[in-house]
Design a protein around this motif. Structure first.
Motif, short mmCIF file in Angstrom:
data_model
loop_
_atom_site.label_atom_id
_atom_site.label_comp_id
_atom_site.label_asym_id
_atom_site.label_seq_id
_atom_site.Cartn_x
_atom_site.Cartn_y
_atom_site.Cartn_z
N LYS A 81 0.75 -1.18 0.03
CA LYS A 81 0.12 -0.16 0.03
C LYS A 81 0.86 1.28 0.06
N ASN A 82 2.10 1.06 0.39
CA ASN A 82 2.99 2.27 0.64
C ASN A 82 4.06 2.55 -0.48
N ILE A 83 4.26 1.33 -0.93
CA ILE A 83 5.37 1.27 -2.01
C ILE A 83 5.02 0.61 -3.37
N PRO A 84 4.82 1.66 -4.46
CA PRO A 84 4.15 1.34 -5.63
C PRO A 84 5.00 0.30 -6.41
N GLU A 85 6.36 0.28 -6.16
CA GLU A 85 7.39 -0.68 -6.88
C GLU A 85 6.74 -2.20 -6.54
N LEU A 86 6.14 -2.37 -5.38
CA LEU A 86 6.04 -3.87 -5.19
C LEU A 86 4.71 -4.10 -5.84
N LYS A 87 3.84 -3.47 -6.18
CA LYS A 87 2.74 -3.61 -6.89
C LYS A 87 2.75 -4.25 -8.27
N LEU A 88 4.16 -3.76 -8.74
CA LEU A 88 4.36 -4.18 -10.26
C LEU A 88 4.80 -5.73 -10.29
N VAL A 89 5.05 -6.29 -9.04
CA VAL A 89 5.54 -7.79 -9.15
C VAL A 89 4.33 -8.57 -8.70
N HIS A 90 4.36 -9.74 -9.25
CA HIS A 90 3.37 -10.91 -8.94
C HIS A 90 3.41 -11.27 -7.53
N SER A 91 2.20 -11.05 -6.77
CA SER A 91 2.26 -11.21 -5.35
C SER A 91 2.94 -12.67 -4.87
N GLN A 92 2.41 -13.78 -5.89
CA GLN A 92 2.97 -15.05 -5.46
C GLN A 92 4.68 -15.16 -5.69
N VAL A 93 5.10 -14.36 -6.70
CA VAL A 93 6.46 -14.59 -6.78
C VAL A 93 7.31 -13.88 -5.45
N LEU A 94 6.93 -12.54 -4.98
CA LEU A 94 7.21 -11.95 -3.64
C LEU A 94 7.10 -13.00 -2.60
N LEU A 132 0.80 -21.44 -12.86
CA LEU A 132 0.56 -20.93 -14.12
C LEU A 132 -0.80 -21.13 -14.75
N GLY A 133 -0.92 -20.18 -15.47
CA GLY A 133 -2.56 -20.40 -15.88
C GLY A 133 -2.69 -21.41 -16.83
N ARG A 141 6.16 -20.26 -27.23
CA ARG A 141 6.15 -19.40 -26.13
C ARG A 141 5.34 -19.89 -24.95
N VAL A 142 5.75 -19.28 -23.84
CA VAL A 142 5.53 -19.36 -22.57
C VAL A 142 4.85 -18.28 -22.03
N LYS A 143 3.60 -18.51 -21.47
CA LYS A 143 2.86 -17.31 -20.80
C LYS A 143 3.04 -17.34 -19.32
N LEU A 144 3.64 -16.32 -18.95
CA LEU A 144 3.98 -15.80 -17.72
C LEU A 144 2.96 -14.75 -17.07
N PRO A 145 2.59 -14.91 -15.83
CA PRO A 145 1.54 -14.07 -15.14
C PRO A 145 2.14 -12.66 -15.03
N LYS A 146 1.34 -11.70 -15.71
CA LYS A 146 1.74 -10.30 -15.46
C LYS A 146 2.85 -9.80 -16.42
N ILE A 147 3.36 -10.59 -17.18
CA ILE A 147 4.44 -10.44 -18.16
C ILE A 147 3.99 -10.87 -19.53
N GLY A 148 3.10 -11.95 -19.85
CA GLY A 148 2.78 -12.30 -21.14
C GLY A 148 3.64 -13.52 -21.74
N GLN A 149 3.23 -13.44 -23.03
CA GLN A 149 4.10 -14.56 -23.63
C GLN A 149 5.39 -14.07 -23.77
N VAL A 150 6.31 -15.26 -23.69
CA VAL A 150 7.86 -14.92 -23.87
C VAL A 150 8.21 -16.05 -24.71
N ALA A 162 1.86 -34.85 -19.41
CA ALA A 162 2.37 -34.11 -17.95
C ALA A 162 1.73 -33.02 -17.58
N THR A 163 1.76 -32.51 -16.54
CA THR A 163 1.15 -31.14 -15.97
C THR A 163 2.34 -30.05 -15.61
N ILE A 164 2.13 -29.06 -16.29
CA ILE A 164 3.19 -27.91 -15.69
C ILE A 164 2.58 -27.15 -14.45
N LYS A 165 3.56 -27.39 -13.50
CA LYS A 165 2.97 -27.00 -11.94
C LYS A 165 3.68 -25.57 -11.77
#
Length: 414
Positions: A81-94, A132-133, A141-150, A162-165
């Motif tokens: 709520k106080n640091i906007p830079e943290l909002k840019l990163v996916h919550s589960q990554v942090l 992952l979604g 291409r691999v689809k990453l949350p909040k980044i898109g397809q890479v 097999a299932t990608i976990k």
């Protein structure tokens, strides 16, 4: 059901590289802040109330609970709520970054590892997407949350059932990589100890001595490139701190380190496949790797990478359907493989085994490998009385994947 990790090289755009770099930096800051909280709490409990330090002291309430993974996750939610830079990163990554710190403390408590240290700039090289979604892989291409397809270079196909976990983004000197963790529902076959067997003795003069008389040379990748590495490190030391030239020089050092590691790992895999071509059972010695890493020959032992080789050999045996087992390594060089009597200690300079009881002569390392094979066969229930004369039976259609130095004269003469 078991997990597999497939690694592919990413081909991100410049905008995606900037996002990767920013996320790594934010993960590093979260890691360091969480570590500082835990370290301050520990330091505040080190001294008595009536014996505080004169210079400084950590003042934290006596009933304040110790920081944990769950409490720091709650603090992270408030910090967003106080640091906007943290909002840019996916919550589960942090959250996975905080879990990484928790695992570091658990390793210190349970496995006797050192106290976790702060990550300086550039030391945080990976972060994890725990979920992952749907259909994260679409073509190349691999689809990453909040980044898109890479884009990525799919060097081998993924199993259909097999299932990608999860996915881990890794930064190396050669580029960016993605490690996909796959969950595969298959029945693992139980490998039975049967068929032909070999024993392996690792060393420094010869990297591996096999009970069939073959001696594989020690590549010594770090030793061969140590002078070049020293020269590049001097160039880094002579550059101004924080300059672009220093960063370029440091990148050269990192690329050389990665080259050394890749050379060593490639040799281990080729040797492991070569050994699996020869036998249905492979026995190796159980080494005290921590003790060897602290001895007089620590640099040479670490350069050989015996621990990595044994792990690769075990994985290769599992993949190839070869039985693998470790046996105790005590007195392998003090026992004759022909009459199974102890011949006494040998100096490291004595490289030939000569039994004073039966007169058997062969290379010292090959004799130790044969003792390892005998112990392994006894451990799985096979009866072994003495060393069979002559060279081990190697199929004629099996070729050497790696060069060998020589064969033991005693075994090749049979």
């Amino acid at each position: 059901m078991f997990n597999l990790i497939y690694e592919f090289k990413l081909k991100p755009s410049q905008a995606q590289i900037a996002i990767f770099e920013e996320w790594l930096e934010q993960c590093r800051r979260v890691y360091n802040y969480a570590l500082c909280e835990r370290k301050d709490w520990v330091n505040s409990r080190k001294c008595q109330v009536n014996a505080c330090s004169i210079k400084s002291e950590y003042i934290i309430l006596g009933d304040a609970p110790a920081p944990t993974y769950s409490s720091q996750c709650e603090s992270l939610t408030q910090a967003k709520k106080n640091i906007p830079e943290l909002k840019l990163v996916h919550s589960q990554v942090l959250q996975q970054t905080l879990k990484r710190l928790q695992l570091a403390f658990e390793g210190m408590w349970k496995n006797g590892k050192g106290f976790p240290r702060y990550k300086k700039l550039g030391r945080m090289r990976s972060y994890v997407f725990p979920t992952l979604g749907k259909e994260p892989i679409q073509g190349n291409r691999v689809k990453l949350p909040k980044i898109g397809q890479v884009k990525f270079n799919q060097s081998r196909p993924l199993p259909d059932d097999a299932t990608i976990k999860q996915a881990r983004i890794v930064k190396r000197s050669s580029g960016w990589y993605v490690q996909l963790t796959l969950q595969w529902k298959v029945d693992l076959p139980q490998i039975s100890p049967s068929g032909t067997s070999i024993g392996i003795d690792v060393g420094l003069i010869h990297f591996a001595a096999v009970s069939n008389g073959r001696l594989f040379p020690n590549p010594r990748p770090f030793n061969r490139l140590e002078s070049k590495l020293k020269s590049l490190q001097k160039q880094v030391a002579n550059k101004r701190l924080g300059s672009n030239n220093r960063a370029k020089a440091q990148a050269k050092v990192s690329r050389l380190h990665e080259r050394i590691a890749n050379t060593r790992k490639n040799y281990h895999w080729e040797l492991a496949h070569n050994l699996c071509d020869w036998a249905d059972m492979i026995f190796a010695e159980q080494l005290n790797l921590k003790g060897l890493a602290k001895g007089m020959l620590a640099k040479s032992c670490l350069d050989a990478g015996w621990g990595q080789f044994l792990e690769i050999l075990q994985a290769c045996c599992f993949k190839r359907g070869v039985y693998f087992q470790k046996v105790p390594a005590s007195r392998t060089s003090q026992t004759c493989p022909k009459c199974l009597k102890e011949t006494g200690k040998k100096k490291l300079s004595k490289r030939v085994h000569k039994c004073q009881f039966c007169g058997y002569v062969c290379d010292r390392d090959v004799a130790a490998a044969r003792i390892i094979e005998i112990r392994g066969l006894q451990a799985v229930g096979h009866t072994v009385d003495k060393l069979s004369e002559g060279k081990a039976n190697i199929p004629e259609d099996v070729k050497l994947r790696l060069p060998v130095t020589e064969e033991s004269p005693a075994l090749s003469a049979g």
